[in-house]
Design a protein around this motif. Sequence first.
Motif, PDB file in Angstrom:
ATOM      1  N   MET A   1      52.095 -38.309   6.265  1.00 28.16           N
ATOM      2  CA  MET A   1      52.178 -37.742   7.312  1.00 28.16           C
ATOM      3  C   MET A   1      53.931 -38.246   8.309  1.00 28.16           C
ATOM      4  O   MET A   1      54.048 -37.329   8.689  1.00 28.16           O
ATOM      5  N   THR A   2      54.041 -39.027   7.914  1.00 25.55           N
ATOM      6  CA  THR A   2      54.945 -39.346   9.177  1.00 25.55           C
ATOM      7  C   THR A   2      56.052 -38.972   7.806  1.00 25.55           C
ATOM      8  O   THR A   2      56.746 -39.035   8.876  1.00 25.55           O
ATOM      9  N   GLU A   3      56.031 -39.065   6.211  1.00 22.99           N
ATOM     10  CA  GLU A   3      57.101 -39.027   5.618  1.00 22.99           C
ATOM     11  C   GLU A   3      57.640 -37.075   5.894  1.00 22.99           C
ATOM     12  O   GLU A   3      58.597 -37.195   5.904  1.00 22.99           O
TER      13      GLU A   3
ATOM     14  N   ASN B   1      51.863 -36.035  18.538  1.00 24.34           N
ATOM     15  CA  ASN B   1      51.970 -34.786  18.621  1.00 24.34           C
ATOM     16  C   ASN B   1      52.089 -33.440  17.689  1.00 24.34           C
ATOM     17  O   ASN B   1      51.698 -32.920  17.442  1.00 24.34           O
ATOM     18  N   PHE B   2      53.290 -34.339  16.525  1.00 24.45           N
ATOM     19  CA  PHE B   2      52.799 -33.535  15.645  1.00 24.45           C
ATOM     20  C   PHE B   2      52.183 -34.060  14.430  1.00 24.45           C
ATOM     21  O   PHE B   2      51.937 -32.605  13.784  1.00 24.45           O
TER      22      PHE B   2
ATOM     23  N   VAL C   1      48.304 -30.380  11.274  1.00 22.89           N
ATOM     24  CA  VAL C   1      46.764 -29.899  11.260  1.00 22.89           C
ATOM     25  C   VAL C   1      46.481 -29.057  11.806  1.00 22.89           C
ATOM     26  O   VAL C   1      45.174 -28.259  10.584  1.00 22.89           O
ATOM     27  N   ASN C   2      46.644 -28.100  13.022  1.00 24.79           N
ATOM     28  CA  ASN C   2      45.647 -27.293  13.528  1.00 24.79           C
ATOM     29  C   ASN C   2      46.616 -26.181  12.555  1.00 24.79           C
ATOM     30  O   ASN C   2      46.632 -24.558  13.380  1.00 24.79           O
TER      31      ASN C   2
ATOM     32  N   MET D   1      56.621 -24.591  14.074  1.00 27.80           N
ATOM     33  CA  MET D   1      57.324 -26.056  15.119  1.00 27.80           C
ATOM     34  C   MET D   1      58.140 -25.562  15.054  1.00 27.80           C
ATOM     35  O   MET D   1      59.449 -25.552  15.072  1.00 27.80           O
ATOM     36  N   LEU D   2      58.491 -25.592  16.796  1.00 30.55           N
ATOM     37  CA  LEU D   2      59.209 -24.964  17.834  1.00 30.55           C
ATOM     38  C   LEU D   2      60.471 -26.122  18.088  1.00 30.55           C
ATOM     39  O   LEU D   2      59.843 -27.472  18.453  1.00 30.55           O
TER      40      LEU D   2
END
Length: 251
Positions: free
Chosen positions: A168-170, A187-188, A193-194, A230-231
């Motif tokens: 997820m960090t990458e 938050n990311f 995942v949503n 993803m704004l």
Amino acid sequence: MSAPHQEFSGVAVTVDVVVLTIRDDQLQVLLVERGVEPFRGALALPGGFINDDEDAEPAARRELAEETALDGDSLYLEQLRTYAAPRRDPRGRVVTVAYLAIAPDLPVPVGGTDARAACWQPVWSVLARDVALAFDHLAIVEDAVDRARSKLEYTTLATAFCPEVFTMTELRRVYEVVWGVSIDARNFHRKVVNAEDFVVPTGERRVLETGRPAALYRRPGAVRTLFPPMLRGAFPPVLPSESVLPSESGA
């Protein structure tokens, strides 16, 4: 290999390819040093004339292989736009079909055919005009970067910058590097995942030097629409001098 076109009448058609990747924690663009006139010795995008027996996209993939030794079939490739200004090429009326290509951490390219050499350049240095480009290739790079930044908002294009499996960090770092923002990890993670069909957990984890093992993900398939989007306006920008340090999480 296409034959060189020194003179022609009427309208000629070329392809140019903006290849973007993340190397050394920077968004970089692939450039070639031209070995022929016009602009001999200048940096430019890889590309060339479309052969009489081929379409634009196969020509773009062929030119990438000929001028940089990169496998065009392994890249994400989409048509950017057509550039047809009357005097964009000093040889005559030349229309070019530009493509945007993206792949993760591509190798050092090798020049070939009418390109003396090929190299990666940080996008920021090109957009700041620290690197001069031939023809109207600066405008094409600007449009390609804008396209990539925009599509990160409403498609899963960010995964094209990642290897086959990633943390997820990458994935978060792709957004930070391409957008120039600092993103809160929790938050990311929640947004990713949503989102529908954004990433797929592999069920495996990567052991890190420090901290808990990190969960691994893969892309579900071809680039698709991202919902919810993803704004980038939801994340604060950072100055070029600021460092956005990734911190791996076990999520």
